[in-house]
Design an enzyme around this catalytic site. Structure first.
Site, mmCIF file in Angstrom:
data_model
loop_
_atom_site.group_PDB
_atom_site.id
_atom_site.type_symbol
_atom_site.label_atom_id
_atom_site.label_comp_id
_atom_site.label_asym_id
_atom_site.label_seq_id
_atom_site.Cartn_x
_atom_site.Cartn_y
_atom_site.Cartn_z
ATOM 1 N N ASP A 111 1.322 -6.273 -4.448
ATOM 2 C CA ASP A 111 3.092 -6.682 -4.788
ATOM 3 C C ASP A 111 3.060 -8.291 -4.364
ATOM 4 O OD1 ASP A 111 2.599 -6.775 -1.775
ATOM 5 O OD2 ASP A 111 4.217 -5.285 -1.490
ATOM 6 N N GLU A 113 -5.064 -8.791 7.509
ATOM 7 C CA GLU A 113 -4.601 -10.046 6.816
ATOM 8 C C GLU A 113 -4.080 -10.712 8.013
ATOM 9 O OE1 GLU A 113 -1.515 -9.772 3.662
ATOM 10 O OE2 GLU A 113 -1.310 -11.898 3.894
HETATM 11 O O1 KIV Z 1 -0.301 -8.120 -2.325
HETATM 12 C C1 KIV Z 1 -1.247 -8.472 -2.103
HETATM 13 O O2 KIV Z 1 -1.839 -9.306 -2.853
HETATM 14 C C2 KIV Z 1 -2.176 -8.059 -0.967
HETATM 15 C C3 KIV Z 1 -3.279 -8.857 -0.603
HETATM 16 C C4 KIV Z 1 -2.960 -10.117 -0.100
HETATM 17 C C5 KIV Z 1 -4.223 -8.213 0.189
HETATM 18 O O3 KIV Z 1 -1.775 -7.227 -0.226
#
Ligand code: KIV
Length: 275
Positions: free
Chosen positions: A44, A182
């Site tokens: 997202d 993260e």
């Molecule tokens: O939305 C995204 O790209 C993610 C990554 C940062 C892991 O969740």
């Protein structure tokens, strides 16, 4: 051969690293697939890097299905994981199962991902029970940015580190096949990786995770609104694109593009008849 959630399990068992990058369109998905990337995350982060929002809060199910389906058409081998957007699973277990189902049916995902720990375990269990593989996301979870009050490293105090570990164990127990960590200190991510049977995929969580993920525009140097400390730029494609766009403009304005070789021919008699 098509990669599946079993690929994650086998890689962890063998101690082989798992590679994941984001993509939001068919062309990029094909390139990642051809490069042998194991999993493509339709994150997202679409909201930030494609749609130009300042966070991921406004991203909708329709956005995720639209872009997820495009990625799925380009990914012949990589496992496609589509993010469940903000408020598509938080309010109820029912919402979570219905929306995960839509990402599978309409987005053609191979798995879905949602953010959170113990508080979303009922959702993870119900989605898994419906036959849909779920990855979790812990640490800095961007959908909770308003609760965090900013993009900050998570799990630094004893209490926060213990909570992160307990959340990771809880989502594993609920049935998640992997967890994205993260912005978590590397040593904490290493402990979590050691204690879990499921794969950990790090982004700003050090090298001891079972795999790594980055947003592709970040690692190609295409997105400059902000560059987190954990990003390594493996290319400077943003600068190459800017230069190519400027070259195109200059050649069109100078009349040096298109050349003969870019042009279709027609017999002179046909043209003469038009006068
Ligand atoms: O939305 C995204 O790209 C993610 C990554 C940062 C892991 O969740």
């Amino acid at each position: 051969m098509k990669k599946t959630v079993s690929t994650f399990r086998e890689a962890k068992e063998k101690g082989e690293k798992i590679t994941m990058l984001t993509a939001y369109d068919y062309t990029t998905a094909k390139l990642l697939d051809q490069a042998g990337i194991d999993a493509i995350l339709v994150g997202d982060s679409l909201g930030n890097v494609v749609l130009g929002y300042e966070d991921t809060i406004s991203v909708t199910m329709e956005d995720m299905i639209h872009h997820g389906a495009a990625v799925a058409r380009g990914a012949k081998e990589a496992l496609v994981i589509i993010d469940m957007p903000f408020m598509s699973y938080q309010a109820s277990v029912y919402d979570a199962v219905v929306n995960a189902g839509r990402l599978m049916k309409e987005g053609r995902a191979g798995a879905v991902k949602l953010e959170g720990g113990a508080s979303v375990c009922p959702q993870i269990k119900a989605i898994t029970d419906a036959g849909i593989p779920v990855a979790a996301h812990l640490g800095l979870t961007p959908q909770s940015i308003n609760a965090f009050g900013g993009y900050k490293v998570q799990g630094k105090t004893e209490q926060a580190a213990e909570k992160l570990l307990q959340d990771a164990l809880a989502i594993q127990e609920a049935g998640a096949f992997a967890v994205v960590l993260e912005c978590v200190p590397a040593k904490l991510a290493a402990v979590i990786t050691e204690k879990l049977d499921i794969a950990t995929i790090g982004i700003g969580a050090g090298k001891d995770c079972d795999g790594q993920v980055l947003v592709y525009q970040d690692m190609l140097g295409m997105f400059s609104d902000y560059v987190p400390k954990f990003v390594k730029q493996f290319g400077n494609i943003g600068e190459q694109m800017r230069q190519a766009f400027a070259d195109y403009k200059n050649e069109v304005c100078a009349g040096t593009f298109p050349e003969d070789k870019h042009t279709y021919r027609i017999a002179d008699e046909v043209i003469e008849k038009l006068y």
